[in-house]
Write an enzyme that holds these catalytic residues in place. Sequence first.
Site, mmCIF file in Angstrom:
data_model
loop_
_atom_site.group_PDB
_atom_site.id
_atom_site.type_symbol
_atom_site.label_atom_id
_atom_site.label_comp_id
_atom_site.label_asym_id
_atom_site.label_seq_id
_atom_site.Cartn_x
_atom_site.Cartn_y
_atom_site.Cartn_z
ATOM 1 N N GLU A 5 7.397 1.007 -9.629
ATOM 2 C CA GLU A 5 5.958 1.471 -9.623
ATOM 3 C C GLU A 5 5.159 0.209 -10.291
ATOM 4 O O GLU A 5 5.615 -0.599 -10.933
ATOM 5 C CB GLU A 5 5.411 2.762 -10.163
ATOM 6 N N ASN A 152 -2.166 9.461 -7.212
ATOM 7 C CA ASN A 152 -1.735 8.331 -6.826
ATOM 8 C C ASN A 152 -2.665 7.445 -6.273
ATOM 9 O O ASN A 152 -4.025 7.885 -6.099
ATOM 10 C CB ASN A 152 -0.620 8.421 -5.677
ATOM 11 N N ASP A 204 0.943 6.858 -1.373
ATOM 12 C CA ASP A 204 1.425 6.845 -2.716
ATOM 13 C C ASP A 204 0.539 5.738 -3.290
ATOM 14 O O ASP A 204 -0.812 5.791 -3.272
ATOM 15 C CB ASP A 204 2.649 5.930 -2.770
#
Length: 294
Positions: A5, A152, A204
């Site tokens: 991430e 997100n 996401d």
Amino acid sequence: MQVGESPVWRAQENALYWVDIPAQKIVRLRMDDSARTEWLLPERVACIAFAQGSGLIAGLETGVFAVTLPEAGSIGTASDEAPRAQVKKLAAPVHAAPDMRFNDGRCDRQGRFWAGTMVQDMSLANPAGALYRFDAEGVLSAPVIGGLVTQNGLAWSPDGKTMYLSDSHPSRRLVWAFDFDTDTGMPHNRRVFADLHHYVGRPDGAAMDADGCYWICANDAGRVLRFTPQGVLDREIAVPAVKPSMCAFGGSGLDTLFVMSIQPANRASEDDGAVFAVKPGVAGLPEPEYAGAL
């Protein structure tokens, strides 16, 4: 890599940084010599941003932290053990439920650090998550936006006047747009920007290109989607991993899109958990840095 991430391009180092959340690590890959370095943190680290002075600001499990990364041997050399990052807690929210942590985060164009929280067990579908703002004076806001299950997709338009936010939980699958007051740092006029029930995957992490288009990783669908400022899907890029998680522009001309991914428990592809580099034919924007002192 388990859960990649928060990719951040560091132009002065010609390097890409990212985090591996469950491994509690920050990772750097230098492009000049392909040297990879990892730093271990005391908690799960979900999002990072560089500060204008020095160091990093990060969202971990228990709060917002200042992070210093000591140099050490790169992975694959005689110094294989990951060095420990030096951390200092700057602020901590009062979590609304047990077992929560920060998730997606980055700085707005004025240098405020934003990050949202989530309940780590996504199967609970608990909307206890909230979005917080940490300003340049070192003050953590009350929840700016609440009721989030899996926060997100934070991004800002090139002029900073539109904020984007997603909830990637399977029960939500929405991206919202907000008018953003650049002086006060307050979003308002919330509306649905993209409903991924009409497309593929779950929204996401995201990136913004120089044309003002919003790139969102379609988790569970092996795609990165580009939406125009009007919310029209105009590009899809397939990646060889089922769960792309967040993307960022980098490279010498900011014309490479780096795409992180997650390795699911039932690994579907040998490329799950990898980092991908794509030339999409458009350039991105420099990632804003935190404007406060750490």
